[in-house]
Design a protein around this motif. Structure first.
Motif, PDB file in Angstrom:
ATOM      1  N   LEU C  87      27.932  79.918  -0.610  1.00 48.72           N
ATOM      2  CA  LEU C  87      29.065  80.695  -0.122  1.00 48.72           C
ATOM      3  C   LEU C  87      28.707  81.331   1.210  1.00 48.72           C
ATOM      4  O   LEU C  87      27.541  81.435   1.567  1.00 48.72           O
ATOM      5  CB  LEU C  87      29.389  81.797  -1.126  1.00 48.72           C
ATOM      6  CG  LEU C  87      29.814  81.322  -2.512  1.00 48.72           C
ATOM      7  CD1 LEU C  87      29.817  82.481  -3.479  1.00 48.72           C
ATOM      8  CD2 LEU C  87      31.186  80.677  -2.461  1.00 48.72           C
ATOM      9  N   TYR C  88      29.717  81.789   1.922  1.00 47.73           N
ATOM     10  CA  TYR C  88      29.468  82.498   3.166  1.00 47.73           C
ATOM     11  C   TYR C  88      29.100  83.942   2.862  1.00 47.73           C
ATOM     12  O   TYR C  88      29.892  84.681   2.294  1.00 47.73           O
ATOM     13  CB  TYR C  88      30.693  82.421   4.078  1.00 47.73           C
ATOM     14  CG  TYR C  88      30.914  81.023   4.574  1.00 47.73           C
ATOM     15  CD1 TYR C  88      30.173  80.533   5.644  1.00 47.73           C
ATOM     16  CD2 TYR C  88      31.799  80.167   3.941  1.00 47.73           C
ATOM     17  CE1 TYR C  88      30.333  79.240   6.085  1.00 47.73           C
ATOM     18  CE2 TYR C  88      31.964  78.859   4.371  1.00 47.73           C
ATOM     19  CZ  TYR C  88      31.226  78.411   5.450  1.00 47.73           C
ATOM     20  OH  TYR C  88      31.378  77.127   5.876  1.00 47.73           O
ATOM     21  N   TYR C 100      37.945  78.343   0.453  1.00 45.27           N
ATOM     22  CA  TYR C 100      37.790  77.056  -0.228  1.00 45.27           C
ATOM     23  C   TYR C 100      39.111  76.546  -0.774  1.00 45.27           C
ATOM     24  O   TYR C 100      39.369  75.343  -0.780  1.00 45.27           O
ATOM     25  CB  TYR C 100      36.733  77.163  -1.322  1.00 45.27           C
ATOM     26  CG  TYR C 100      35.356  77.123  -0.731  1.00 45.27           C
ATOM     27  CD1 TYR C 100      34.810  75.899  -0.346  1.00 45.27           C
ATOM     28  CD2 TYR C 100      34.637  78.277  -0.501  1.00 45.27           C
ATOM     29  CE1 TYR C 100      33.565  75.849   0.237  1.00 45.27           C
ATOM     30  CE2 TYR C 100      33.394  78.237   0.089  1.00 45.27           C
ATOM     31  CZ  TYR C 100      32.858  77.014   0.448  1.00 45.27           C
ATOM     32  OH  TYR C 100      31.633  76.955   1.042  1.00 45.27           O
ATOM     33  N   GLY C 101      39.961  77.491  -1.231  1.00 44.93           N
ATOM     34  CA  GLY C 101      41.303  77.088  -1.667  1.00 44.93           C
ATOM     35  C   GLY C 101      42.016  76.381  -0.534  1.00 44.93           C
ATOM     36  O   GLY C 101      42.612  75.325  -0.716  1.00 44.93           O
ATOM     37  N   THR C 115      43.058  83.148  -7.891  1.00 44.46           N
ATOM     38  CA  THR C 115      41.879  83.940  -7.538  1.00 44.46           C
ATOM     39  C   THR C 115      41.716  85.090  -8.521  1.00 44.46           C
ATOM     40  O   THR C 115      40.630  85.343  -9.038  1.00 44.46           O
ATOM     41  CB  THR C 115      42.040  84.516  -6.113  1.00 44.46           C
ATOM     42  OG1 THR C 115      42.267  83.452  -5.214  1.00 44.46           O
ATOM     43  CG2 THR C 115      40.809  85.291  -5.697  1.00 44.46           C
ATOM     44  N   ASP C 116      42.842  85.778  -8.809  1.00 41.70           N
ATOM     45  CA  ASP C 116      42.761  86.919  -9.718  1.00 41.70           C
ATOM     46  C   ASP C 116      42.307  86.496 -11.104  1.00 41.70           C
ATOM     47  O   ASP C 116      41.467  87.147 -11.726  1.00 41.70           O
ATOM     48  CB  ASP C 116      44.126  87.631  -9.786  1.00 41.70           C
ATOM     49  CG  ASP C 116      44.404  88.401  -8.498  1.00 41.70           C
ATOM     50  OD1 ASP C 116      43.425  88.680  -7.776  1.00 41.70           O
ATOM     51  OD2 ASP C 116      45.571  88.702  -8.216  1.00 41.70           O
ATOM     52  N   SER C 117      42.852  85.372 -11.586  1.00 38.99           N
ATOM     53  CA  SER C 117      42.480  84.981 -12.946  1.00 38.99           C
ATOM     54  C   SER C 117      41.019  84.532 -12.978  1.00 38.99           C
ATOM     55  O   SER C 117      40.292  84.800 -13.937  1.00 38.99           O
ATOM     56  CB  SER C 117      43.417  83.894 -13.479  1.00 38.99           C
ATOM     57  OG  SER C 117      43.127  82.660 -12.900  1.00 38.99           O
ATOM     58  N   VAL C 147      33.915  78.568  -7.543  1.00 42.98           N
ATOM     59  CA  VAL C 147      34.579  78.098  -6.341  1.00 42.98           C
ATOM     60  C   VAL C 147      34.558  76.567  -6.276  1.00 42.98           C
ATOM     61  O   VAL C 147      35.528  75.932  -5.882  1.00 42.98           O
ATOM     62  CB  VAL C 147      33.916  78.723  -5.095  1.00 42.98           C
ATOM     63  CG1 VAL C 147      34.369  78.019  -3.837  1.00 42.98           C
ATOM     64  CG2 VAL C 147      34.240  80.206  -5.011  1.00 42.98           C
ATOM     65  N   ALA C 148      33.438  75.975  -6.739  1.00 49.45           N
ATOM     66  CA  ALA C 148      33.306  74.513  -6.688  1.00 49.45           C
ATOM     67  C   ALA C 148      34.307  73.825  -7.608  1.00 49.45           C
ATOM     68  O   ALA C 148      34.676  72.683  -7.377  1.00 49.45           O
ATOM     69  CB  ALA C 148      31.880  74.090  -7.049  1.00 49.45           C
TER      70      ALA C 148
END
Lengths: 368, 308, 245
Positions: C87-88, C100-101, C115-117, C147-148
């Motif tokens: 990640l950054y 990433y989304g 993202t929230d869930s 994220v992956a």
């Protein structure tokens, strides 16, 4: 003592096994000198001239032939009327157009005044100015000739004087500048990067946790780059003398002593940077941004210090390169002796002593 | 002369706002392999750097072979071998050049101390002209060990020597450490791999800058303090979730092909659990008493309050 | 139905054969352990499957796309997480997910609720505006895994995802892997922890560029008469002749 030599041997191995380091250290200086000496030089040679000469008399012919005879110009085109000027620039693209007034010779003889208009291509102002200056110089020389022959007085308005560089070769000015820059590059940048690299790879940790004394570590990091700077200095001087025809007018010995002091200053700066920088990239950025840029722009290498705004002039005084380049110009080009660069030598020596003692003190025997 | 090679007392060290080490004390006796076991960021490297005189502690005192790490660092630097966590050899020098360089830096020659590194170096000898950067992970580790050993140090500091190295090379590496120990060298070694703990004489479990426990691996395992059950079944993931919903469960973690389970009440019978799992639809569950390992102990100690 | 198929897949670097005619299949929804000693050719093989490196010979497909010609389609349909790059560090948790989304073309209005869930599930909601570099290593690894798989790829490749992570976080990490597998995501994972090999449905062991063993951990243990996967691995990898990475 053996530790010291082994360390130096190791340092040279690092240098010679990395193609880019070799290029930066040995090829770049040559490249820079040749580039500044030739490609970037504002010297003008064989510039094409177009002429508009409505009077066609002895004086205009003499001026045209003087210009044509010089190394700088070739009179290649005669234009009939001033209306064609723009077309000529678009088509044949001469460096300069010479426009004589009508009855040129007559006017000089009777009124003592005649006019020549010089039209240059202003898209490249630097070259235009140089061309203009050269042409003016040649025309002035004709005027002076007239003055000698004729008995009545002329008023001479501009006389370009090029005292120490009669041929106005710009490489004369670049050689000391390039020396100042290369030495700073090799000593400060390469030393700081090579120390930062050892921190990055973790080898510095092992070296520190060894019986090697910090002063030996420093010396063995510094000696190879001192040696390489000397090689570079020699290369630059040889190239300058034999390739660019820039003579060393003053004493070579004085020049070498001056350069040594400057090398010490640069090495100390490199050590200082390495005590701040923990990675190669940081070392590169600091030495690149904080050293190379000011050296290029403020040291008088590209722009004369006297023409800078006052704050910048002041800033240039703290640059070792400024003092070095100024002194090197005096010795190399003006041929002045040791007594004329005492001030510069003194400033550089003080800088060297201060920087070396600070960087020795700052060199960490631990990681933090 | 005392038998203590490394002595550390209440060592603390901060990095900015992060407390990297807090009040760490321990002793390493002569000829011992002392393991610091804990995850990345636990403070292992900071402790190594303090003991190898590369960093100063904020408070506390430490000595190596009787010399103070703060004032007598030069003496210590003469006597210890150190292998930092990162690959710390000159990548552009060959195997031989690296060893030769470090030998000279430590005022000795390969010839003089060849017997110390012989067992390890013979494996490297076929590649001695190869650049260190082109070696495999296991080989690099061996070369780094040779370089740390060449000056006949009394104490070896090895910071995560096996991280990222495959299991076969790791096993070989520990065999080499066993040989060195028999040769009388004291070793302080850190590792994130819990299964390597049993190779040490004494271990300290470290997390978030503090020691959870210092003892021999056997004693730590014996002190686990709870009966441990191994449970396996067909659908291991569903089994894990259902085990955790069992009332009276204290901890439940996957361990290879079984789940390790402890109960908050020792009187709970295994039959009761089996019945519970059957009701949840796990038919072929297999339960047996197991023995806790270092990893069980580590998790047990680091999560005293919220074990799940 | 197989999500990965290879047939005599080979990669040579000059005269060195890094991957030597490997043929195997990974079924959809499987957790597939890809083991091997340093330098056995794992990374090279994985790069070819991810469309980052062109094979020398042999055939292969990932998520239904050819590994020679359709590398761009492959990249869009897989997830990838390595130990090094995840990640950054100087972006916040939320900004990373958002990034990433966006990279994987998830619709703007979907990103926020998802993202929230995701953060809720990880228990990271309170940290959503923290810089990634301030998180402990275990959290980072869990986050970069999430994220992956954020774009619901058919398969996710994990390169030593748990190196250096503490034991309980390591297990929480595997629970995330199980959850992803439950959602139907195939997991292709390399590890040096042999107990983690047991968590896989099937395990392959590479030696000198070849796949020398491929089966469920239980059957491998039976076959090599060993109590642990470590024993199986030691038995096979000891035969390796290759030294360089």
């Amino acid at each position: 003592m053996k530790q010291f030599f082994v360390f130096i041997k190791k340092e040279f191995r690092h240098i010679f096994r990395d193609t880019w380091t070799v290029i930066i250290l040995l090829v770049l200086p040559i490249l820079m000198l040749v580039l500044f000496g030739y490609a970037l030089s504002t010297d003008v040679k064989n510039t094409e001239i177009a002429v508009i000469d409505p009077s066609r008399d002895a004086a205009t012919e003499k001026i045209i032939s003087l210009l044509d005879l010089s190394d700088y110009f070739n009179v290649s085109l005669t234009v009939e009327s001033p209306d064609q000027i723009e077309d000529v620039f678009r088509g044949d693209n001469p460096g300069l157009i010479l426009v004589f007034s009508e009855n040129f010779y007559e006017e000089i003889m009777h009124t003592g005044e005649a006019s020549i208009q010089l039209i240059a291509d202003g898209t490249d102002p630097n070259t235009a100015v140089t061309i203009y200056n050269y042409a003016t110089a040649i025309i002035m020389s004709y005027q002076q000739e007239l003055l000698r022959v004729q008995s009545f007085p002329y008023e001479i308005n501009i006389t370009p004087r090029y005292l120490y560089n009669p041929e106005m070769k710009s490489s004369y000015n670049f050689v000391p500048g390039v020396m100042g820059m290369i030495i700073m590059l090799v000593c400060a940048m390469m030393t700081s990067i090579s120390i930062a690299r050892e921190k990055e790879t973790g080898t510095m940790e092992i070296i520190l946790v060894s019986p090697m004394k910090p002063i030996v570590i420093i010396l063995s990091k510094v000696v190879p780059y001192f040696f390489l700077s000397c090689v570079n200095l020699a290369t630059i001087l040889l190239l300058a003398v034999f390739l660019l025809d820039v003579p060393i007018a003053g004493s070579l010995f004085t020049l070498v002593i001056l350069s040594f002091i400057y090398i010490f200053v640069s090495l100390a700066i490199g050590l200082l940077i390495s005590s701040i920088a923990n990675s190669q990239i940081v070392a590169l950025l600091i030495s690149g941004m904080a050293l190379m840029m000011p050296v290029m722009y403020l040291s008088g290498m590209m722009f004369p210090v006297e023409n800078m705004p006052l704050p910048l002039q002041f800033a240039s005084h703290i640059l070792p390169a400024k003092w070095y380049i100024a002194a090197a110009k005096k010795v190399m080009i003006k041929g002045l002796g040791f007594s004329s660069i005492v001030k510069e030598m003194l400033v550089l020596s003080i800088m060297a002593v201060v920087l070396i003692s600070v960087s020795l003190k700052k060199f960490k025997t631990r990681l933090e | 002369m005392s038998n203590t090679v490394i002595h550390a007392e209440n060592i603390s060290r901060k990095y900015g706002a992060v407390q990297a080490l807090s009040e760490v004390s321990f002793d390493v006796t002569k000829g011992e392999v002392f393991g610091l076991i804990g995850p990345d960021g636990a403070g292992k490297t900071t402790l190594f750097r303090i003991l190898t005189t590369l960093l100063l502690a904020d408070s506390g005192s430490a000595s190596v072979e009787g010399f103070d790490v703060r004032n007598q660092y030069k003496e210590i630097r003469r006597r210890v071998g150190y292998m930092p966590g990162r690959f710390s050899l000159y990548q552009d020098l060959s195997v031989e050049e690296n060893l030769d360089f470090f030998a000279t830096v430590f005022n000795t020659t390969i010839k003089e101390n060849y017997h110390l590194v012989k067992d390890i170096y013979v494996q490297l000898e076929p590649f001695k002209k190869r650049k260190a950067g082109a070696l495999s992970g296991g080989m690099k580790q061996k070369l780094a060990l040779c370089c740390a050993l060449i000056h006949k140090p009394g104490v070896l500091f090895l910071d995560e020597p096996t991280t990222g190295v495959d299991p076969v090379s790791r096993k070989e590496f520990w065999e080499m450490l066993g040989n060195l120990k028999r040769g009388g060298i004291s070793i302080l070694v850190s590792t994130p791999y819990m299964d390597e703990a049993e190779k040490c004489d004494t271990i300290a479990l470290i997390q978030k800058g503090s020691f959870l426990k210092i003892d021999s691996p056997e004693n730590i395992v014996n002190d686990f303090g709870h009966s441990l059950w191994e449970v396996s079944g067909k659908n291991m993931f569903a089994l894990l979730k259902d085990l955790r919903s069992f009332p009276g469960i204290r901890s439940c973690f996957p361990f290879g092909d079984t789940h390790h389970v402890t109960f908050s009440d020792e009187s709970i019978s295994s039959d009761k659990l089996k019945k519970f799992l059957e009701l949840k639809g796990h038919e072929d569950t297999f339960l047996r008493r197991g023995k806790a390992g270092i990893e069980d102990c580590f998790m047990n100690l680091s999560h005293e309050d919220d074990i799940l | 139905m197989n999500i990965v198929t290879t047939e005599k897949l080979t990669k040579k670097f000059g005269s060195f054969t890094a991957v030597d005619h490997i043929s195997f299949q990974v079924a959809r929804g499987e957790i597939f352990g890809f083991l091997g000693a340093n330098g056995a050719g794992k990374t090279t093989a994985m790069r070819m499957l991810c469309g980052l490196s062109k094979p020398t010979s042999g055939t292969g497909s990932v998520a239904g796309f050819d590994i020679y010609r359709q590398t761009e389609d492959i990249k869009r349909n897989i997830g990838y997480m390595s130990q090094k790059f995840s990640l950054y560090e100087d972006l916040t948790v939320r900004e990373n997910i958002r990034l990433y989304g966006g990279i994987y073309g998830i619709k703007e209005k979907e990103i926020k609720p998802r993202t929230d869930s995701l953060l809720d599930e990880l228990g990271f909601l309170s940290e959503k505006n923290s810089l990634v570099k301030s998180l402990p290593l275990g959290w980072k690894q869990k986050l970069s895994f999430s994220v992956a798989v954020f774009h619901d790829p058919g398969i996710v490749f994990l390169d030593e995802p748990t190196g250096g992570v503490d034991p309980s976080t390591r297990r929480q990490f595997w629970e995330l892997i199980y959850k992803a597998a439950d959602r139907g995501i195939t997991v292709f994972v390399t590890t040096h922890y042999m107990d983690e090999a047991e968590y896989c449905d099937r395990v392959s062991i590479m030696v000198d560029g070849r796949i020398d063993a491929l089966d469920s951990p239980g059957r491998l243990r039976e076959q090599y008469e060993s109590k642990t996967m470590d024993g199986v691995f030691q038995h096979l990898a000891r035969n390796a002749t290759r030294q360089a990475d």
